[in-house]
Design an enzyme around this catalytic site. Structure first.
Site, short mmCIF file in Angstrom:
data_model
loop_
_atom_site.label_atom_id
_atom_site.label_comp_id
_atom_site.label_asym_id
_atom_site.label_seq_id
_atom_site.Cartn_x
_atom_site.Cartn_y
_atom_site.Cartn_z
N TYR A 144 0.86 -1.19 0.00
CA TYR A 144 0.00 0.00 0.00
C TYR A 144 0.89 1.23 0.00
O TYR A 144 1.81 1.34 0.82
CB TYR A 144 -0.90 0.00 1.24
N ASP A 240 9.51 2.69 -0.46
CA ASP A 240 8.47 3.42 0.26
C ASP A 240 8.69 3.14 1.75
O ASP A 240 8.22 2.13 2.27
CB ASP A 240 7.08 2.97 -0.20
N LYS A 268 4.60 9.70 8.37
CA LYS A 268 4.43 9.23 9.74
C LYS A 268 5.43 9.81 10.73
O LYS A 268 5.32 10.96 11.14
CB LYS A 268 4.43 7.69 9.75
C1 LIG Z 1 3.94 2.15 3.32
C2 LIG Z 1 2.94 3.26 3.23
N1 LIG Z 1 3.04 4.16 2.22
C3 LIG Z 1 2.15 5.17 2.11
C4 LIG Z 1 1.10 5.31 3.00
C5 LIG Z 1 0.14 6.47 2.81
O1 LIG Z 1 0.43 7.46 3.76
P1 LIG Z 1 -0.71 8.52 4.13
O2 LIG Z 1 -1.19 9.16 2.85
O3 LIG Z 1 -1.82 7.75 4.83
O4 LIG Z 1 0.01 9.51 5.06
C6 LIG Z 1 0.95 4.41 4.08
C7 LIG Z 1 -0.20 4.57 5.04
N2 LIG Z 1 -0.36 3.53 6.03
C8 LIG Z 1 -1.71 3.34 6.52
C9 LIG Z 1 -1.67 2.23 7.57
N3 LIG Z 1 -1.34 0.97 7.06
C10 LIG Z 1 -2.29 4.60 7.08
C11 LIG Z 1 -3.52 4.40 7.94
C12 LIG Z 1 -4.78 4.80 7.21
O5 LIG Z 1 -4.88 4.58 5.97
O6 LIG Z 1 -5.67 5.33 7.90
C13 LIG Z 1 1.89 3.36 4.18
O7 LIG Z 1 1.80 2.43 5.18
#
Ligand SMILES: Cc1ncc(COP(=O)(O)O)c(CN[C@@H](CN)CCC(=O)O)c1O
Length: 428
Positions: A144, A240, A268
């Protein structure tokens, strides 16, 4: 456990917010429960609207590595706020955070701050396409990278949790350049890059430790082989590290495996709980980014002073001697304890961690792929999740997420968690 106030708030939220939440995984849908509405958090604990306190292993999905409301971070944000919330103009704090991140990632010579991990990955892919002049990209099933249209293809995290890894609303023409490979299966990558699309791949983007299909590490030499292939084929390798950056080690997965990507994305932890993402890499590649180069990317609140202050204060604490040893020790104690309890109770479980990122599957054999993760006993996980919540332990509400330990988690907290695991697994 009293939940009436959270339930009332959830009913109300659903009248004005889709699903009552501003991010799908928070809805607790996959575990078949209603979400808890949180009112405050301190250290390793979060508190809900009914006055219950939970030992937190979600940590806002990764950012809260110091624990919640760390005094140094709160004070830094408070001081920044007193000088104004946003200027839409450059500040010294952006230079300081950029240099702080770069100091731990030698592969990153220049970096651009954005507001989320999604913005970071979509921008990095755009730069890779511009730099190589190629259109195709490779991602891995179950990984993801945020919700950019062309990355919502067989995506992990909430997309898998909700059974929509290929989101509605994404036209086929938007994702036709996105090619899928299987994590930890090098043959599928050879086939696509050398037989099906030689010379057409701009980048390979991956989570170096998968954290959005549960916690799945790369198998021996997978990353090294990926690096060598990208060198041979002129493909940009994007790590990533939105989740793994400053989490699995100070220098992320690229430090753990000594594999140097061409570009890295962050999020994060570098915001310390405030909205920050970033993408970076070699000067030669990052010089493509406007206003220096021809790749446009912008953001009203990019480099926001409060967010920079929170990120800087967080990294300043993290960089103090012994912090990463302590995180690894605490997390090792947790995962070793879970392993022992699984054996004692005859529960088929695999448990793993790196730094302060961990995960477990209800499976008798190790999990190396998305397919294997999907085949795990998620119904059992959901029952387990609900019982852990009754023991006031707050895990990610999905079998397709990772867990996070903070510097605020004490030995007593780990012991409390392990006794909850044992109380439950003995009877499950
Ligand atoms: C490896 C990786 N790359 C990109 C993203 C996206 O980041 P954000 O756009 O949510 O800040 C994420 C976002 N992680 C999720 C939790 N698995 C965020 C939680 C959510 O979607 O509410 C990530 O894990």
């Amino acid at each position: 456990m009293k939940r009436s106030e959270s339930d009332r708030l959830f009913e109300h939220a659903q009248t004005v917010i889709p699903g009552g939440v501003n991010s799908p995984v928070r809805a607790f849908r996959s575990v078949g429960l209603k979400p808890l509405f949180i009112t405050k958090a301190q250290g390793a604990y979060i508190h809900d609207a009914d006055g219950n306190a939970y030992l937190d292993y979600v940590g806002s999905w990764g950012p809260m590595i110091l624990g919640h409301a760390h005094p140094a971070v709160v004070e830094a944000v408070r001081q920044a706020a007193g000088k104004g919330l946003s200027y839409g103009a450059p500040t010294e704090a952006e230079i300081l955070l950029a240099e702080k991140v770069i100091s731990a990632y030698p592969s990153v010579e220049m970096i651009r701050m954005v507001n989320s991990g999604t913005e970071a990955t979509m921008s990095a892919v755009r730069v890779a396409r511009a730099y190589t002049g190629r259109d195709k990209i490779i991602k891995f099933t179950g990984h993801y990278h945020g919700h950019a249209d062309y990355l919502l293809v067989k995506a992990g995290s909430g997309a898998t949790t909700l059974g929509i890894p290929n989101s509605a609303g994404v036209p086929q023409s938007f994702s036709e350049h996105t090619l899928l490979c299987e994590f930890n299966d090098f043959d599928t990558i050879i086939q696509i890059t050398q037989e099906e699309y030689p010379g057409e791949i701009a980048c390979i983007i991956l989570e170096p430790f998968a954290g959005n299909m549960g916690f799945v590490p790369p198998v021996q030499d997978f990353l090294k082989k990926l690096r060598a292939l990208c060198d041979r084929e002129g493909i940009i390798l994007i790590f990533d590290e939105v989740m793994t950056g400053f989490r699995v080690a100070k220098g992320g997965a690229q430090e753990v495996f000594s594999v140097i990507p061409d570009m890295t994305t962050f999020g994060k932890i570098i915001g310390g709980g405030m909205p920050v993402g970033a993408y970076g890499g070699k000067k030669e590649i990052m010089s493509m980014v406007a206003p220096l180069g021809s790749v446009y990317q912008a953001g009203t609140l990019s480099g926001n002073p409060l967010a920079m202050a929170a990120g800087l204060a967080t990294l300043n604490e993290l960089f103090k001697p012994g912090m990463y040893d302590e995180l690894a020790r605490t997390t090792g104690r947790l995962t070793e304890g879970i392993r022992t309890i699984a054996q004692k109770t005859g529960t088929p479980m695999t448990v793993d961690h790196c730094g302060s990122m961990f995960g477990f599957f209800f499976s008798g054999s190790p999990i190396h792929s998305y397919e294997q993760a999907l085949a795990c006993d998620t119904a059992r996980f959901n029952r387990f999740f609900a019982k852990m919540l009754e023991e006031e332990i707050y895990l990610a509400p999905s079998a397709f997420e990772a867990g996070f330990v903070s510097l605020a988690h004490t030995t007593e907290d780990i012991d409390k968690t392990l006794s909850a695991f044992e109380n439950i697994l003995r009877f499950m």
